[in-house]
Design a protein around this motif. Structure first.
Motif, PDB file in Angstrom:
ATOM      1  N   UNK A  35      15.283 -45.764 102.176  1.00 46.95           N
ATOM      2  CA  UNK A  35      13.930 -46.189 101.846  1.00 46.95           C
ATOM      3  C   UNK A  35      13.858 -47.709 101.707  1.00 46.95           C
ATOM      4  N   UNK A  36      12.657 -48.234 101.902  1.00 48.85           N
ATOM      5  CA  UNK A  36      12.411 -49.668 101.697  1.00 48.85           C
ATOM      6  C   UNK A  36      10.966 -49.853 101.274  1.00 48.85           C
ATOM      7  N   UNK A  37      10.705 -50.961 100.589  1.00 50.29           N
ATOM      8  CA  UNK A  37       9.349 -51.259 100.124  1.00 50.29           C
ATOM      9  C   UNK A  37       9.004 -52.704 100.464  1.00 50.29           C
ATOM     10  N   UNK A 275       5.462 -46.865  93.881  1.00 50.33           N
ATOM     11  CA  UNK A 275       5.509 -45.638  93.083  1.00 50.33           C
ATOM     12  C   UNK A 275       6.558 -44.657  93.633  1.00 50.33           C
ATOM     13  N   UNK A 276       7.330 -45.096  94.617  1.00 52.12           N
ATOM     14  CA  UNK A 276       8.381 -44.293  95.214  1.00 52.12           C
ATOM     15  C   UNK A 276       7.840 -43.114  96.014  1.00 52.12           C
ATOM     16  N   UNK A 277       6.608 -43.250  96.487  1.00 49.69           N
ATOM     17  CA  UNK A 277       6.022 -42.239  97.376  1.00 49.69           C
ATOM     18  C   UNK A 277       6.081 -42.746  98.805  1.00 49.69           C
ATOM     19  N   UNK A 278       6.190 -41.862  99.802  1.00 50.77           N
ATOM     20  CA  UNK A 278       6.231 -42.305 101.197  1.00 50.77           C
ATOM     21  C   UNK A 278       4.951 -43.054 101.572  1.00 50.77           C
ATOM     22  N   UNK A 279       5.114 -44.032 102.424  1.00 54.32           N
ATOM     23  CA  UNK A 279       3.958 -44.815 102.861  1.00 54.32           C
ATOM     24  C   UNK A 279       3.698 -44.586 104.339  1.00 54.32           C
TER      25      UNK A 279
END
Length: 279
Positions: A35-37, A275-279
């Protein structure tokens, strides 16, 4: 894993052997998913009225230490308007403790006030700057403010394992931690680390902090090359990818670059929000 076993791994000269231990545990938990943000940072003392047209963020992050509790509340209100529906994180737990006079009761009061202004998630929880990190994180949780990740501000070579163990203890005592970023945000002048040291720290942290789901590396702070290697040594989440598209001088956009680097490591990129939800 005991700290003695972890120290033996840190002392091991065979980087491939060390990395394979961290990578095995990482893949057991997450497979190839990485994951990445994308984060857009704004300073507490200068919240803009609008985002740049080229910004595409999964998280708006308020950085910097406010001058006073009043400034912290005002900056938070402005940032909440700026962020709109984008997840907002703000402030260092250590800075808030300092603003609150260094006491846990004062911190509880300040956190309750900021929660009333819309603070839902803290941006940083630097465990090495908190005299009693369990009490401080508990105060945030009691105020309804999430502490999804633990960070390390400064760590010399001789106490790096201390903070990995502390992260494990905080999660055991309080819970709610999604990720741990074990690499120090500020290097030691007296005992500077190397990339070799840093990736071994990633592997050991993955093995020791076994009750924390994700291990994180900062893209902006450590750069694409070290971040990519860290992903093969135990890390599974990348923080602070630029939210700006088409930055001057880049051959590829930050989004293309992060996806390309993750894929080049044989992993699957998955963008998420703050929020650690998929985008």
């Amino acid at each position: 894993m005991s700290l003695a076993d972890a120290q033996a791994i840190l002392d091991e000269k065979n980087l491939i052997a060390v990395g394979s231990l961290g990578d095995e545990e990482r893949r057991r938990r997450h497979g190839t998913k990485t994951t990445f943000v994308r984060v857009f940072e704004v300073h507490a003392g200068a919240i803009p009225t609008a985002l740049p047209a080229s910004a595409s963020a999964g998280e708006i992050r308020v950085i910097g230490k406010p001058a006073s509790p009043d400034e912290a509340a005002a900056a938070l209100r402005a940032a909440r308007v700026l962020a709109g529906s984008t997840p907002l994180t703000a402030y260092s737990l250590a800075d808030l403790l300092d603003l609150a006079g260094g006491t846990i009761p004062g911190l509880c009061d300040l956190l309750a006030r900021l929660a009333g202004e819309g603070l839902e998630t803290l941006a940083y929880a630097p465990i090495d700057l908190l005299p009693d990190p369990i009490a401080a994180v508990s105060a945030a949780r009691d105020a309804g403010v999430q502490v999804p990740r633990l960070t390390v501000h400064h760590a010399a070579q001789d106490n790096r394992l201390q903070f990995v163990a502390a992260a494990r203890e905080i999660q055991s005592a309080v819970g709610g931690v999604r990720a741990f970023a074990p690499l120090a945000r500020v290097g030691s002048i007296a005992q500077p680390s190397t990339g070799y040291d840093d990736v071994k720290q990633i592997a050991v942290a993955r093995l020791v902090a076994d009750n924390i789901d994700s291990l994180q590396v900062d893209w902006a702070l450590y750069g694409p090359k070290l971040a990519q290697v860290a992903l093969t040594m135990g890390a599974d989440d990348v923080d602070a990818v630029s939210a700006l598209e088409g930055e001057l001088g880049r051959r590829r956009s930050p989004l293309e670059e992060i996806r390309g680097n993750i894929k080049a490591a044989g992993l699957e990129p998955v963008e998420r929000t703050g929020l650690w939800t998929p985008r």
